[in-house]
Scaffold this motif. Structure first.
Motif, mmCIF file in Angstrom:
data_model
loop_
_atom_site.group_PDB
_atom_site.id
_atom_site.type_symbol
_atom_site.label_atom_id
_atom_site.label_comp_id
_atom_site.label_asym_id
_atom_site.label_seq_id
_atom_site.Cartn_x
_atom_site.Cartn_y
_atom_site.Cartn_z
ATOM 1 N N HIS A 314 33.232 -1.182 -37.209
ATOM 2 C CA HIS A 314 34.092 -2.297 -37.627
ATOM 3 C C HIS A 314 35.219 -2.613 -36.639
ATOM 4 O O HIS A 314 36.238 -3.182 -37.033
ATOM 5 C CB HIS A 314 34.690 -2.028 -39.015
ATOM 6 N N CYS A 315 35.057 -2.238 -35.369
ATOM 7 C CA CYS A 315 36.144 -2.453 -34.407
ATOM 8 C C CYS A 315 36.427 -3.938 -34.198
ATOM 9 O O CYS A 315 37.585 -4.355 -34.157
ATOM 10 C CB CYS A 315 35.790 -1.784 -33.074
ATOM 11 N N GLY A 316 35.365 -4.731 -34.093
ATOM 12 C CA GLY A 316 35.557 -6.166 -33.892
ATOM 13 C C GLY A 316 36.351 -6.787 -35.028
ATOM 14 O O GLY A 316 37.258 -7.597 -34.812
ATOM 15 N N LYS A 317 36.028 -6.393 -36.256
ATOM 16 C CA LYS A 317 36.735 -6.926 -37.422
ATOM 17 C C LYS A 317 38.210 -6.516 -37.405
ATOM 18 O O LYS A 317 39.098 -7.320 -37.673
ATOM 19 C CB LYS A 317 36.064 -6.430 -38.705
ATOM 20 N N THR A 318 38.475 -5.257 -37.074
ATOM 21 C CA THR A 318 39.858 -4.760 -37.084
ATOM 22 C C THR A 318 40.708 -5.475 -36.039
ATOM 23 O O THR A 318 41.851 -5.874 -36.332
ATOM 24 C CB THR A 318 39.875 -3.242 -36.846
ATOM 25 N N ALA A 399 48.870 -7.114 -26.031
ATOM 26 C CA ALA A 399 49.298 -7.536 -24.684
ATOM 27 C C ALA A 399 48.572 -6.741 -23.601
ATOM 28 O O ALA A 399 48.553 -7.148 -22.435
ATOM 29 C CB ALA A 399 50.804 -7.354 -24.535
ATOM 30 N N SER A 400 47.981 -5.619 -23.983
ATOM 31 C CA SER A 400 47.217 -4.818 -23.026
ATOM 32 C C SER A 400 45.791 -5.352 -22.945
ATOM 33 O O SER A 400 45.387 -6.250 -23.686
ATOM 34 C CB SER A 400 47.204 -3.349 -23.461
ATOM 35 N N ASN A 401 45.021 -4.760 -22.061
ATOM 36 C CA ASN A 401 43.622 -5.161 -21.923
ATOM 37 C C ASN A 401 42.682 -4.268 -22.715
ATOM 38 O O ASN A 401 41.462 -4.362 -22.562
ATOM 39 C CB ASN A 401 43.216 -5.137 -20.442
ATOM 40 N N CYS A 402 43.233 -3.415 -23.542
ATOM 41 C CA CYS A 402 42.411 -2.459 -24.285
ATOM 42 C C CYS A 402 41.766 -3.158 -25.483
ATOM 43 O O CYS A 402 42.469 -3.700 -26.354
ATOM 44 C CB CYS A 402 43.265 -1.280 -24.746
ATOM 45 N N ARG A 403 40.453 -3.161 -25.527
ATOM 46 C CA ARG A 403 39.717 -3.832 -26.588
ATOM 47 C C ARG A 403 38.490 -3.025 -26.972
ATOM 48 O O ARG A 403 38.163 -2.027 -26.349
ATOM 49 C CB ARG A 403 39.284 -5.244 -26.139
ATOM 50 N N CYS A 404 37.782 -3.491 -27.997
ATOM 51 C CA CYS A 404 36.556 -2.842 -28.445
ATOM 52 C C CYS A 404 35.476 -2.977 -27.372
ATOM 53 O O CYS A 404 35.346 -4.034 -26.754
ATOM 54 C CB CYS A 404 36.035 -3.505 -29.718
ATOM 55 N N TYR A 405 34.694 -1.930 -27.192
ATOM 56 C CA TYR A 405 33.550 -2.038 -26.292
ATOM 57 C C TYR A 405 32.336 -2.615 -27.016
ATOM 58 O O TYR A 405 31.354 -3.018 -26.390
ATOM 59 C CB TYR A 405 33.223 -0.690 -25.638
ATOM 60 N N SER A 406 32.401 -2.681 -28.360
ATOM 61 C CA SER A 406 31.385 -3.366 -29.151
ATOM 62 C C SER A 406 31.963 -3.605 -30.535
ATOM 63 O O SER A 406 32.923 -2.950 -30.943
ATOM 64 C CB SER A 406 30.093 -2.543 -29.258
ATOM 65 N N ASN A 407 31.392 -4.553 -31.268
ATOM 66 C CA ASN A 407 31.891 -4.844 -32.615
ATOM 67 C C ASN A 407 31.757 -3.650 -33.547
ATOM 68 O O ASN A 407 32.557 -3.484 -34.482
ATOM 69 C CB ASN A 407 31.140 -6.035 -33.213
ATOM 70 N N PRO A 410 33.809 2.567 -33.338
ATOM 71 C CA PRO A 410 34.714 3.091 -34.386
ATOM 72 C C PRO A 410 36.137 2.590 -34.163
ATOM 73 O O PRO A 410 36.782 2.956 -33.188
ATOM 74 C CB PRO A 410 34.602 4.606 -34.213
ATOM 75 N N ASP A 411 36.619 1.755 -35.077
ATOM 76 C CA ASP A 411 37.907 1.087 -34.868
ATOM 77 C C ASP A 411 39.059 2.068 -34.760
ATOM 78 O O ASP A 411 39.931 1.930 -33.891
ATOM 79 C CB ASP A 411 38.183 0.043 -35.952
ATOM 80 N N ASP A 412 39.067 3.106 -35.631
ATOM 81 C CA ASP A 412 40.197 4.036 -35.598
ATOM 82 C C ASP A 412 40.259 4.804 -34.279
ATOM 83 O O ASP A 412 41.345 5.026 -33.718
ATOM 84 C CB ASP A 412 40.153 4.996 -36.789
#
Length: 489
Positions: A314-318, A399-407, A410-412
């Motif tokens: 659920h990383c994309g959703k979070t 503001a950083s470039n840190c994002r999910c590597y896939s939707n 693991p979001d946490d």
């Protein structure tokens, strides 16, 4: 006249009886010596105890730990001129995994083994009667390997502990950190040596107290926990060397409802069974709440974020929720709480807790787990118990470039990795729970005023909410919050 063979037999019987009695006497004498040795006081001084407070860097927690440090030193100065060393865990090492303690044991061994007998650990809210603690530790021979604490045990096998000891869950004992716990220096030295040659096997840190006990026990190769009745979590009487200052922190006026935005993660298949439970239990406590799904259903209503549902991660959703919070919510909304649709939470208690934190700081709060901490990993807030963000933390993250590597990442864990890279530490609260009440020892929960639980497996979630979290409980909870935790110890 008795036959010679019978006389010989009788003589042997008498001799055997005499030898048996002699053996019994020797055994009894040996047992008496053992008991005498156990009861004999071992003459250790306060300067031979190293106190380690399991502190955190967040200003609220650091201040509480510093107050406990001053209390220990003040009590010690009333007893002796040779003061003990009192260390704050968050100051000992900059490494991410210092809170897991085991990586620090080689440092303790090198630094303190020559002049110390015990390493005594406590939480920031543990209350320590120094004189009684010294008397308690003197009962144990410091030249032996000792692991002391207040014993907890699982009442049934639990997912938190990977169903360990499923045949007999009560058999394995582990310490309640709130009561304090102690390692003799010989045991510290042994563990430090083992850590150098045998790295920690598990990548995940989930329940530190249980995992430390498992590592020390070493499948029977090391000592089990020795229960110490003087290590207490309630004020059980004059024998207690420690107690635990149990309360729901309150540092002034509770945060207003309007300052907390609650985001509930859900999906279409759970709209019919989980959302009604949220609305029947805690949702009314929230002033600002939205339900985020893969399908817009107006009667609820749910918001479709345009992110496909995933079975896990659920990383994309979070991250879409975080962006929506910054873009759509008013600047006065200081806090965002993200929960699952099967999380049970007390918003009123959360408002008490958040009064102790500054929303202008970057705060990432919840139940702390760890990943790969022995090899440069990171800490994270486990999602099921609820993740709490200050607006400042979200602004710095996005503001950083840190994002999910896939939707479905693991979001946490991704959030933990991102915040670790930004130098924003996880702030841990044991009042958030990733599992159900039945998954924790009763003694452990008895000194808590919990904020959340998670999962509906094999329980009645409404009953759990009413028992543990409902506003009807707030009367007793509020009574325990009247004493300002910022006061001096």
């Amino acid at each position: 006249m008795q036959p010679p063979a019978l006389l010989a037999l009788l003589s042997c019987s008498v001799a055997f009886a005499l030898v048996s009695e002699e053996i019994k006497e020797k055994v009894k004498h040996s047992q008496d010596l053992d008991q005498s040795s156990q009861s004999r006081k071992h003459d250790i001084d306060l300067k031979e105890i190293v106190f380690v407070i399991q502190s955190q860097s967040n200003p609220f927690h650091a201040k509480r730990a510093e107050q406990l440090r001053r209390s220990i030193l003040q009590q010690a100065s009333n007893l002796t001129q040779d003061l003990p060393r009192v260390l704050l865990l968050h100051q000992l090492a900059k490494q991410e995994g210092a809170w897991t303690i085991l990586p620090l044991l080689p440092h303790f061994s090198v630094t303190y083994s020559k002049n110390s007998a015990w390493i005594f650990f406590s939480e920031e809210e543990t209350r320590i009667q120094i004189r009684r603690l010294l008397e308690t530790l003197r009962r144990f021979d410091p030249s032996k390997e000792w692991f002391l604490g207040k014993a907890l045990h699982d009442e049934e096998s639990t997912i938190i502990h990977h169903y360990a000891f499923s045949e007999n869950p009560t058999a394995f004992k582990y310490p309640d950190f709130a009561a304090g716990w102690a390692l003799s220096v010989p045991l510290v030295n042994k563990l430090a040596k083992r850590l150098k040659s045998e790295p920690l096997k598990s990548d995940f840190t989930i329940d530190l107290k249980h995992e430390i006990a498992l590592y020390i026990w070493d499948k029977g190769g090391g000592p089990p926990l020795t229960p110490v009745p003087e290590f207490c979590t309630d004020d059980a009487g004059s024998h207690c060397a420690t107690t635990f200052h149990s309360f729901l922190p309150l540092c002034g006026t509770p945060v207003n409802k309007e300052e907390i935005f609650v985001a509930v993660k859900t999906c279409k298949k759970f709209h019919g069974d989980r959302i009604p439970i949220v609305k029947k239990t805690w949702a009314a406590q929230a002033s600002l709440i939205e339900y985020y799904s893969d399908y817009a259903e107006s009667p609820i209503p749910t918001v479709d974020l345009g992110i496909p549902n995933t079975d896990r991660g659920h990383c994309g959703k979070t991250f879409a929720i975080l962006e929506r919070f910054l873009n759509r919510s008013h600047d006065k909304v200081a806090w965002l709480v993200i929960v699952d649709d099967d999380t049970l939470i007390s918003i009123s208690r959360l408002r008490h807790l958040l009064s102790c934190y500054d929303s202008s700081d970057a705060v990432f709060l919840g139940e702390r787990y760890g990943y790969g901490l022995g090899t440069g990993g990171y800490s994270y807030v486990t999602g099921g118990g609820g993740m709490v963000f200050s607006r400042e933390a979200i602004q710095r993250l996005l503001a950083s470039n840190c994002r999910c590597y896939s939707n479905d990442a693991p979001d946490d864990m991704v959030l933990g990795m991102c915040f670790s890279g930004l130098g924003i530490p996880v702030t841990h609260s044991p009042l958030f729970h990733q599992a159900r009440p039945v998954d924790y020892p009763k003694d452990y929960l008895s000194h808590q005023i919990p904020i959340s639980f998670h999962k509906h497996w094999h329980i009645d979630p409404v009953k759990v909410y009413l028992t543990w979290l409902a506003p009807s409980e707030e009367g007793s909870a509020t009574q325990k919050t009247q004493k300002d935790p910022r006061e001096e110890l």
